[in-house]
Each structure stands twice: as C-alpha cells, then as structure tokens.
Design a protein around this motif. Structure first.
Motif, short mmCIF file in Angstrom:
data_model
loop_
_atom_site.label_atom_id
_atom_site.label_comp_id
_atom_site.label_asym_id
_atom_site.label_seq_id
_atom_site.Cartn_x
_atom_site.Cartn_y
_atom_site.Cartn_z
N LEU A 1 3.61 -0.27 1.78
CA LEU A 1 2.94 -0.39 3.01
C LEU A 1 1.80 0.52 2.89
O LEU A 1 1.91 1.77 2.48
CB LEU A 1 3.93 0.22 4.32
CG LEU A 1 3.31 -0.13 5.74
CD1 LEU A 1 3.22 -1.56 5.84
CD2 LEU A 1 4.28 0.61 6.56
N ASN A 2 0.51 0.01 3.21
CA ASN A 2 -0.92 0.83 3.17
C ASN A 2 -0.99 1.35 4.26
O ASN A 2 -1.53 1.09 5.35
CB ASN A 2 -1.86 -0.20 3.01
CG ASN A 2 -3.10 0.42 2.61
OD1 ASN A 2 -3.34 1.92 2.14
ND2 ASN A 2 -4.12 -0.20 2.57
N HIS A 3 -0.44 2.67 4.56
CA HIS A 3 -0.49 3.71 5.61
C HIS A 3 -1.78 3.96 5.84
O HIS A 3 -2.76 4.21 5.00
CB HIS A 3 0.22 4.97 5.72
CG HIS A 3 1.76 4.53 5.72
ND1 HIS A 3 2.57 4.52 6.41
CD2 HIS A 3 2.64 4.74 4.35
CE1 HIS A 3 3.73 4.24 6.19
NE2 HIS A 3 3.78 4.16 5.15
N SER B 1 -1.97 1.62 8.21
CA SER B 1 -1.83 0.15 8.66
C SER B 1 -0.36 -0.28 8.61
O SER B 1 0.48 0.39 7.86
CB SER B 1 -2.32 -0.80 7.66
OG SER B 1 -2.11 -2.21 7.88
N THR B 2 0.15 -1.13 9.58
CA THR B 2 1.55 -1.51 9.73
C THR B 2 1.44 -3.14 9.33
O THR B 2 2.63 -3.69 9.30
CB THR B 2 1.96 -1.53 10.99
OG1 THR B 2 1.26 -2.19 11.89
CG2 THR B 2 2.16 -0.02 11.51
N THR B 3 0.46 -3.64 8.74
CA THR B 3 0.28 -5.14 8.47
C THR B 3 -0.25 -5.19 7.08
O THR B 3 -0.96 -6.32 6.99
CB THR B 3 -0.23 -5.82 9.63
OG1 THR B 3 -1.50 -5.42 9.90
CG2 THR B 3 0.46 -5.68 10.79
N GLU B 4 -0.27 -4.20 6.30
CA GLU B 4 -1.18 -4.72 5.02
C GLU B 4 -0.25 -3.67 3.95
O GLU B 4 0.13 -2.54 4.24
CB GLU B 4 -2.61 -4.06 5.06
CG GLU B 4 -3.22 -4.33 3.69
CD GLU B 4 -4.70 -3.67 3.91
OE1 GLU B 4 -5.71 -4.62 3.96
OE2 GLU B 4 -4.83 -2.41 4.02
N THR C 1 -5.05 -4.76 -2.25
CA THR C 1 -4.39 -4.89 -0.81
C THR C 1 -4.00 -6.30 -0.54
O THR C 1 -4.55 -7.50 -1.04
CB THR C 1 -5.21 -4.37 0.19
OG1 THR C 1 -6.42 -5.30 0.27
CG2 THR C 1 -5.61 -3.07 -0.07
N ALA D 1 -2.66 -8.40 3.18
CA ALA D 1 -2.33 -8.42 4.39
C ALA D 1 -0.83 -9.34 4.66
O ALA D 1 -0.65 -10.28 3.76
CB ALA D 1 -3.26 -9.34 5.05
#
Length: 176
Positions: free
Chosen positions: A69-71, A73-76, A90, A92
């Motif tokens: 998870l790309n903090h 973000s909660t959707t990437e 990255t 999505a």
C-alpha cells in the motif's frame, strides 16, 4: 541464523513440497524479525528460487514479488521487494490484475493476461499471472504478484499455497 541455503531446493521436488519449504523457510526467517521490507525481500527470493527449481510452466516465472500500500493513499500500490525485470512503480486499485486483487481482496488467477480487461503490461513477456492480497484487519496492506512467460502458468495448487504464504506474511510483519 539466516543462511543462503534456505533458497536451495532439491532438483526433483514437487510443487507442493517447494511451497511447503517456502513456508517453513519464511517462518524461520521471520522469527524475531517483523520488518516488512526485510521479510518481503527474503520471501521474494524464496519464491523465485522455488519456481526456478520446478519443471515448466513454473520454471518460466519471470517476476515474483510484492506491491505494498502506497501510504498515505488507500487505493494505490507501490512496488516492493521482487525478483525479475524492473516493474511498474505504482498501480491504482482500479487498474490491472494487481489492482483487482487489492480492490476485491480476492486472489486473481489469470491464465491469459491478454484476456484480462485492463491488464497492465509491465513486462510484455508475461502471459499468465497470479495475484494474492495480503490482508490485515480487513485492509489490504500488500499483494503477492507472480508472472509467468507461459499461458496457464498457475493453477489451484499455486492459489492455495500462495494464500497460505499471504496469511503468514500478514501476521509476521509490522505494517506501516
């Protein structure tokens, strides 16, 4: 003590035996080590060497690793430890096989990536893919992603054992 021999697999090993060795070795490597970067790095190596020790199509795996998870973000997702060619940085949750696994929190077993709507071709040599979400407290924290240069590179055996690995990884790391 961690030793490189953990990545050695017998030449005549079955797929189930290889996966059991991955789980056993990962559990040993995770002992008193909860750092997710360290643990995912060793896991990627174990998977890579396990696949390369097996007959086709497993030995045609051309990418094995993780996206996390790309903090904040909660959707990437963002690229994590892996073995193979350079990869997309990255992804999505709305794109590709990795995004579908993350968005639905379910394993995606794709026999032909060209037939998957929205497939992201990070490596044009990839023909099939399996992606397993790593879920903690009902939240996707990472995914296991494995690509194969042959069609139908993965089956239910891969799904079952990679889901076991995802569970082990989920409970063995301190996630950001």
């Amino acid at each position: 003590m961690v030793h490189a021999d953990a990545s050695n697999f017998a030449a005549d090993i079955t797929k189930e035996e290889a996966y059991q060795q991955v789980l056993d070795q990962a559990e040993g490597l995770f002992y008193e080590q909860r750092n997710w970067v360290c643990n995912l790095s060793n896991c990627a190596s174990l998977l890579w060497h396990a696949f390369k020790s097996l007959p086709a199509p497993s030995n045609q795996v051309n990418w094995a690793g993780f996206y996390t998870l790309n903090h904040p973000s909660t959707t990437e997702l963002i690229l994590g430890p892996f073995q193979g060619k350079v990869a997309c940085q990255t992804i999505a949750f709305s794109r590709g096989v990795c995004g579908a696994a993350a968005a639905t929190k379910t394993t995606q077993l794709v026999p032909d990536v060209d037939a998957f709507p929205g497939h992201i071709a990070c490596d044009g040599d990839s023909k099939s893919e399996i992606v397993v979400p790593i879920v903690v407290d009902d939240k996707v924290v990472a995914i296991i992603d494995v690509d194969c240069a042959e069609l139908n590179g993965f089956d239910q055996v891969d799904k079952v054992w990679l889901e076991k690995l995802a569970d082990l990884v989920a409970r063995s790391c301190d996630w950001p």
